[in-house]
Enzyme design. Structure first.
Site, short mmCIF file in Angstrom:
data_model
loop_
_atom_site.label_atom_id
_atom_site.label_comp_id
_atom_site.label_asym_id
_atom_site.label_seq_id
_atom_site.Cartn_x
_atom_site.Cartn_y
_atom_site.Cartn_z
N LYS A 147 -1.27 11.93 4.88
CA LYS A 147 -2.14 12.12 6.03
C LYS A 147 -1.66 13.27 6.92
O LYS A 147 -2.42 14.15 7.27
CB LYS A 147 -2.24 10.82 6.83
CG LYS A 147 -3.34 9.90 6.40
CD LYS A 147 -3.17 9.25 5.05
CE LYS A 147 -2.11 8.20 5.03
NZ LYS A 147 -2.08 7.42 3.78
N TRP B 38 -2.13 -3.42 5.31
CA TRP B 38 -2.74 -2.59 4.25
C TRP B 38 -2.78 -3.44 2.97
O TRP B 38 -1.76 -4.01 2.57
CB TRP B 38 -1.88 -1.34 4.07
CG TRP B 38 -2.36 -0.41 3.00
CD1 TRP B 38 -3.63 0.06 2.83
CD2 TRP B 38 -1.57 0.18 1.96
NE1 TRP B 38 -3.67 0.92 1.76
CE2 TRP B 38 -2.43 1.00 1.20
CE3 TRP B 38 -0.22 0.09 1.59
CZ2 TRP B 38 -1.98 1.73 0.09
CZ3 TRP B 38 0.23 0.81 0.50
CH2 TRP B 38 -0.65 1.62 -0.24
N ASP C 240 7.10 1.13 7.23
CA ASP C 240 6.14 1.93 6.48
C ASP C 240 5.59 2.97 7.45
O ASP C 240 4.90 2.63 8.41
CB ASP C 240 5.01 1.03 5.95
CG ASP C 240 4.00 1.81 5.13
OD1 ASP C 240 4.13 3.05 5.03
OD2 ASP C 240 3.08 1.18 4.58
#
Ligand code: PLA
Length: 418
Positions: A264, A147, A228
């Site tokens: 999310k 990311w 993460d």
């Protein structure tokens, strides 16, 4: 003082004190939305940022979130006082249970410190600053690619960023040998950032057997894992399955960090709800860790926001709401999986050159298409389809109605723009 005697400072006459600024480029991911918003075309499609859309192309507020909000708003005993520096206690406990498992021995032994942070990004940043201040090794290894914001977050937190091989473009799979070699030659104690599941941007995750080898290597070299977890439940549709990697590292009794995001999996993007957990060897150390985390957080933003964390805590502690959440979550994951199949079929039926099986094989929100920056800009210019220049598409932004348009664009890009 007589105002007439105040002479303008030299800079005032020559313009703004900020006139020397160079224009910064837009963010590689969020900038895609900026460009999308400016496009007047009725057929435009934003597949840049990872944000879930319904079949109608609309953002989704989960039904359980609406119910929890309703409860919160109608509860007269609730107020708007500041939260403690570490956030909402219930939220922290429930977040640890969600990622580590309700029966986690580390939770029972009070070896975990969990602090509420500003979504996944804030959790990574607080964790990064804590490590830069208190951990003996400043090097953090990030997967290549990762990311885009990871590099910036950890560099600004004061860590020194290096990368380990992760993705093999030739196979569109994991470069497992490269990963083992790079982590194997990392200086002892180095921090290793691992995507808990649904690796962004590649959609390629290690298998459970590969995770096991990674775990053994990390532990044998005394590397420090930093997970993460931005997509728990989004990869497989199952919250426990998606936490497997993290739980296997807790089960061995070793230490680690984990950043969680509810953006999310609960669709709470703009509420900025997340948590940082640090698993230590003993309850004593965990409490020292908490005391120092407070010193990182207090001068940064003082204490975290209340509303989103209350929504999460309300859902996680009520059995019915929790069950309803898992069903809605599975619905989102399944819709994404069905978009993979539809896009794959659409490319096959067009006879688009190339092997597109990675679209159905990859996991989570994204497909790393393999399209190059020229092909991406062709698709944006000619088809008003917006994606990041690395060729990543957010499958969650697609619907049955827009798949043909995307397949046409990819077909044209591959056959004409290469
Ligand atoms: N970690 C990973 C791996 C992510 O993909 C994202 C979000 C985050 C952390 C941070 O999310 P949060 O702070 O909103 O909880 N990545 C998105 C959005 C979905 C972004 O870039 O900000 C993406 O499109 O890649």
């Amino acid at each position: 003082m007589d105002s007439q005697n105040i002479s303008p400072s030299p800079t005032a006459s020559s313009g703004s004190v900020f006139a020397h600024l160079v224009r910064a480029p837009e963010d590689p991911i969020l900038g895609v939305t900026v460009a999308f918003n400016k496009d007047p075309s009725p057929v435009k499609l934003n597949l840049g940022v990872g944000a879930y859309r319904t079949e109608e192309g609309k953002p989704l507020v989960l039904n359980v979130v609406r119910k929890a909000q309703h409860q919160i708003v109608n509860d007269p005993s609730r107020n708007k006082e500041y939260l403690p520096i570490v956030g909402l206690a219930d939220f922290n406990k429930l977040s640890a249970k969600l990622i580590f498992g309700a029966d986690s021995p580390a939770i029972q032994e009070n070896r975990i410190t969990t602090v509420q942070c500003l979504s996944g990004t804030g959790s990574l940043r607080v964790g990064g600053e804590f490590l830069a201040k208190h951990y003996h090794q400043r090097i953090i290894y990030l997967p290549k690619p990762t990311w885009g914001n990871h590099t910036k977050v950890f560099t600004l937190a004061g860590l020194s960023v290096k990368t380990y091989r992760y993705y093999a473009p030739a196979t569109r799979g994991l470069d497992f040998q490269g990963l083992l070699e790079d982590l194997g030659s990392a200086p002892s104690g180095s921090i290793v950032l691992l995507h808990a599941c649904a690796h962004n941007p590649t959609g390629v995750d290690p298998t459970p057997e590969q995770w096991e080898q990674i775990r053994q290597l990390i532990r044998s070299k005394a590397l420090l894992p930093f997970f993460d977890s931005a997509y728990q439940g989004f990869a497989s549709g199952n919250l426990d399955a998606d936490a497997h990697s993290v739980r296997s590292f807790v089960a061995d009794g070793g230490e680690l960090l984990a950043a969680q995001s509810y953006a999310k999996n609960m669709g709470l993007y703009g509420e900025r709800v997340g948590a940082l957990s640090i698993v230590s060897k003993s309850a004593d150390v965990a409490s020292l860790v908490e005391s120092q985390l407070k010193l990182v957080i207090r001068p940064m933003y003082s204490n975290p926001p209340l509303h989103g964390a209350s929504i999460v805590a309300t859902i996680l502690k009520d059995r019915d709401l929790y069950n309803e959440w898992t069903i809605e979550l599975k619905g989102m994951a399944d819709r994404i999986i069905s978009m993979r199949q539809q896009l794959f079929d659409a490319l096959r039926s067009r006879g688009t050159p190339g092997d597109w099986s990675h679209i159905i094989k990859s996991i989570g929100m994204f497909t790393f298409t393999g399209l190059n920056p020229e092909q991406v800009s062709f698709m944006t210019k000619e088809y008003h389809i917006y994606l990041t220049s690395d060729g990543r598409i957010s499958m969650a932004g697609l619907s049955s109605k827009t798949v043909p348009h995307l397949a046409d664009a990819i077909h044209a890009a591959v056959t004409r723009a290469s």
